[in-house]
Scaffold this motif. Sequence first.
Motif, PDB file in Angstrom:
ATOM      1  N   THR A  36      17.787  31.778  32.660  1.00  0.00           N
ATOM      2  CA  THR A  36      18.569  31.895  31.474  1.00  0.00           C
ATOM      3  C   THR A  36      19.374  30.569  31.181  1.00  0.00           C
ATOM      4  O   THR A  36      19.762  29.911  32.248  1.00  0.00           O
ATOM      5  CB  THR A  36      19.771  33.163  31.807  1.00  0.00           C
ATOM      6  OG1 THR A  36      19.395  34.164  32.121  1.00  0.00           O
ATOM      7  CG2 THR A  36      20.930  33.328  30.678  1.00  0.00           C
ATOM      8  N   SER A  37      19.415  30.376  29.842  1.00  0.00           N
ATOM      9  CA  SER A  37      19.864  28.905  29.633  1.00  0.00           C
ATOM     10  C   SER A  37      20.591  28.987  28.512  1.00  0.00           C
ATOM     11  O   SER A  37      20.578  30.065  27.467  1.00  0.00           O
ATOM     12  CB  SER A  37      18.848  27.704  29.193  1.00  0.00           C
ATOM     13  OG  SER A  37      19.270  26.675  28.963  1.00  0.00           O
ATOM     14  N   TYR A  38      22.083  28.419  28.621  1.00  0.00           N
ATOM     15  CA  TYR A  38      22.832  28.540  27.325  1.00  0.00           C
ATOM     16  C   TYR A  38      23.135  27.068  26.709  1.00  0.00           C
ATOM     17  O   TYR A  38      23.085  26.207  27.482  1.00  0.00           O
ATOM     18  CB  TYR A  38      24.117  28.792  28.097  1.00  0.00           C
ATOM     19  CG  TYR A  38      24.237  30.333  28.445  1.00  0.00           C
ATOM     20  CD1 TYR A  38      24.366  31.517  27.719  1.00  0.00           C
ATOM     21  CD2 TYR A  38      23.702  30.777  29.974  1.00  0.00           C
ATOM     22  CE1 TYR A  38      24.234  32.940  27.788  1.00  0.00           C
ATOM     23  CE2 TYR A  38      23.807  31.979  30.167  1.00  0.00           C
ATOM     24  CZ  TYR A  38      23.771  32.893  29.497  1.00  0.00           C
ATOM     25  OH  TYR A  38      23.837  34.193  29.817  1.00  0.00           O
ATOM     26  N   VAL A  39      23.313  27.144  25.254  1.00  0.00           N
ATOM     27  CA  VAL A  39      23.889  25.780  24.745  1.00  0.00           C
ATOM     28  C   VAL A  39      25.258  26.007  24.055  1.00  0.00           C
ATOM     29  O   VAL A  39      25.387  27.051  23.609  1.00  0.00           O
ATOM     30  CB  VAL A  39      22.675  25.583  23.870  1.00  0.00           C
ATOM     31  CG1 VAL A  39      21.557  25.200  24.526  1.00  0.00           C
ATOM     32  CG2 VAL A  39      22.383  26.536  22.763  1.00  0.00           C
ATOM     33  N   LEU A  40      25.768  24.862  23.705  1.00  0.00           N
ATOM     34  CA  LEU A  40      26.661  24.810  22.758  1.00  0.00           C
ATOM     35  C   LEU A  40      26.213  23.881  21.688  1.00  0.00           C
ATOM     36  O   LEU A  40      25.672  22.714  21.923  1.00  0.00           O
ATOM     37  CB  LEU A  40      27.718  24.194  23.463  1.00  0.00           C
ATOM     38  CG  LEU A  40      29.033  23.780  22.492  1.00  0.00           C
ATOM     39  CD1 LEU A  40      29.545  24.754  21.719  1.00  0.00           C
ATOM     40  CD2 LEU A  40      30.139  23.132  23.329  1.00  0.00           C
ATOM     41  N   GLU A  41      26.388  24.596  20.687  1.00  0.00           N
ATOM     42  CA  GLU A  41      25.514  24.003  19.259  1.00  0.00           C
ATOM     43  C   GLU A  41      26.866  23.796  18.659  1.00  0.00           C
ATOM     44  O   GLU A  41      27.832  24.459  18.202  1.00  0.00           O
ATOM     45  CB  GLU A  41      24.821  25.202  18.653  1.00  0.00           C
ATOM     46  CG  GLU A  41      23.944  24.790  17.446  1.00  0.00           C
ATOM     47  CD  GLU A  41      23.164  25.395  17.057  1.00  0.00           C
ATOM     48  OE1 GLU A  41      21.702  25.790  17.579  1.00  0.00           O
ATOM     49  OE2 GLU A  41      23.307  26.611  16.289  1.00  0.00           O
ATOM     50  N   ILE A  42      26.775  22.234  18.043  1.00  0.00           N
ATOM     51  CA  ILE A  42      27.690  21.881  17.230  1.00  0.00           C
ATOM     52  C   ILE A  42      27.139  21.360  16.092  1.00  0.00           C
ATOM     53  O   ILE A  42      26.314  20.676  15.823  1.00  0.00           O
ATOM     54  CB  ILE A  42      28.719  20.748  17.804  1.00  0.00           C
ATOM     55  CG1 ILE A  42      29.389  21.208  18.881  1.00  0.00           C
ATOM     56  CG2 ILE A  42      29.622  20.224  16.812  1.00  0.00           C
ATOM     57  CD1 ILE A  42      29.977  20.260  20.098  1.00  0.00           C
ATOM     58  N   ASN A  43      27.543  21.901  14.768  1.00  0.00           N
ATOM     59  CA  ASN A  43      27.160  21.770  13.456  1.00  0.00           C
ATOM     60  C   ASN A  43      25.449  21.871  13.324  1.00  0.00           C
ATOM     61  O   ASN A  43      24.855  20.857  12.877  1.00  0.00           O
ATOM     62  CB  ASN A  43      27.493  20.306  12.888  1.00  0.00           C
ATOM     63  CG  ASN A  43      29.086  20.268  12.694  1.00  0.00           C
ATOM     64  OD1 ASN A  43      29.618  21.365  12.384  1.00  0.00           O
ATOM     65  ND2 ASN A  43      29.856  19.044  12.890  1.00  0.00           N
ATOM     66  N   GLY A  44      24.903  22.678  14.017  1.00  0.00           N
ATOM     67  CA  GLY A  44      23.436  22.784  14.088  1.00  0.00           C
ATOM     68  C   GLY A  44      22.732  22.119  15.219  1.00  0.00           C
ATOM     69  O   GLY A  44      21.459  22.163  15.169  1.00  0.00           O
ATOM     70  N   SER A  45      23.435  21.248  15.965  1.00  0.00           N
ATOM     71  CA  SER A  45      22.740  20.548  16.935  1.00  0.00           C
ATOM     72  C   SER A  45      23.220  20.907  18.339  1.00  0.00           C
ATOM     73  O   SER A  45      24.356  21.233  18.583  1.00  0.00           O
ATOM     74  CB  SER A  45      22.850  19.019  16.901  1.00  0.00           C
ATOM     75  OG  SER A  45      22.388  18.656  15.573  1.00  0.00           O
ATOM     76  N   ILE A  46      22.225  21.039  19.302  1.00  0.00           N
ATOM     77  CA  ILE A  46      22.451  21.338  20.623  1.00  0.00           C
ATOM     78  C   ILE A  46      23.241  20.110  21.109  1.00  0.00           C
ATOM     79  O   ILE A  46      22.842  18.899  21.271  1.00  0.00           O
ATOM     80  CB  ILE A  46      21.500  21.648  21.381  1.00  0.00           C
ATOM     81  CG1 ILE A  46      20.602  22.687  21.113  1.00  0.00           C
ATOM     82  CG2 ILE A  46      21.673  21.757  23.060  1.00  0.00           C
ATOM     83  CD1 ILE A  46      19.518  23.139  21.826  1.00  0.00           C
ATOM     84  N   ALA A  47      24.446  20.282  21.618  1.00  0.00           N
ATOM     85  CA  ALA A  47      25.458  19.159  22.148  1.00  0.00           C
ATOM     86  C   ALA A  47      25.450  19.342  23.574  1.00  0.00           C
ATOM     87  O   ALA A  47      25.772  18.309  24.240  1.00  0.00           O
ATOM     88  CB  ALA A  47      26.895  19.343  21.665  1.00  0.00           C
ATOM     89  N   ALA A  48      25.227  20.567  24.287  1.00  0.00           N
ATOM     90  CA  ALA A  48      25.005  20.589  25.728  1.00  0.00           C
ATOM     91  C   ALA A  48      24.549  21.778  25.901  1.00  0.00           C
ATOM     92  O   ALA A  48      24.079  22.749  25.159  1.00  0.00           O
ATOM     93  CB  ALA A  48      26.576  20.643  26.038  1.00  0.00           C
ATOM     94  N   THR A  49      23.979  21.910  27.290  1.00  0.00           N
ATOM     95  CA  THR A  49      23.113  22.929  27.669  1.00  0.00           C
ATOM     96  C   THR A  49      23.437  23.208  29.399  1.00  0.00           C
ATOM     97  O   THR A  49      23.845  22.182  30.066  1.00  0.00           O
ATOM     98  CB  THR A  49      21.605  22.712  27.603  1.00  0.00           C
ATOM     99  OG1 THR A  49      20.816  23.801  27.788  1.00  0.00           O
ATOM    100  CG2 THR A  49      21.075  21.335  28.219  1.00  0.00           C
TER     101      THR A  49
END
Length: 165
Positions: free
Chosen positions: A52-65
Motif C-alpha cells: 500500500t502506498s499513499y501520496v500527497l498530491e498538490i495541484n495535481g502533482s505528487i509532492a510526497a509518497t
Amino acid sequence: MSEIYRLATIEDAEEQFKVIHDAYASIRELGITFKAANADIEVIRENLAANTSYVLEINGSIAATLSLKNLPELTDLPFLYWFAVAPAFKNQGVGNRLLAYVEEVIVRDTLLAAGVVLATSKKHPWLLPMYERKGYAAFFERPLGETDTLVFMKKTLFSHADIAQ
C-alpha cells in the motif's frame, strides 16, 4: 492550492519513481543502501502492486509518497517505508503532513493499530534525530550493508488503556 491525500495506483508509478529517485539522491551520495534509493520503475510498480502506498498530491502533482506494509518477522505493527518528498516541496511541511495523515488516519483510525514502525540509517546525518523528534524510539538494529546499521523505530499512537476509556 489543492491538497489531496490518496492511495497511489499503478498509474502513479512513473511520477512516484521520479519523486523517490530525486528525493533519495542524498541517500545515494551517502552510500546508504536503501532499496528505494536505487529502485527502477519496475521495482516501483512491484511495490505498488504488492503493498500500500499513499501520496500527497498538490495541484495535481505528487509532492510526497509513503508506503506501508507488514513485517511479521519483526513486529505486528504496520511498517512505513519509502518516504519521499519531491525536492520542489522540501522544507514546506509536506512530508510532515503526509506522515501525520498515514499515522493518524490510516494506521491509527483505519487499521486500529496502536503504533507504527519505520527504519532508518544510523549513518544518515539527520534522519534518526528527525524521527526521534516526531515521537519515534529505536527498538531494534541490524546491519545495513558493510558500514551502516538499520535502526528500527516505533511510535505509539494510542494505548489500549485509551480504548477502555
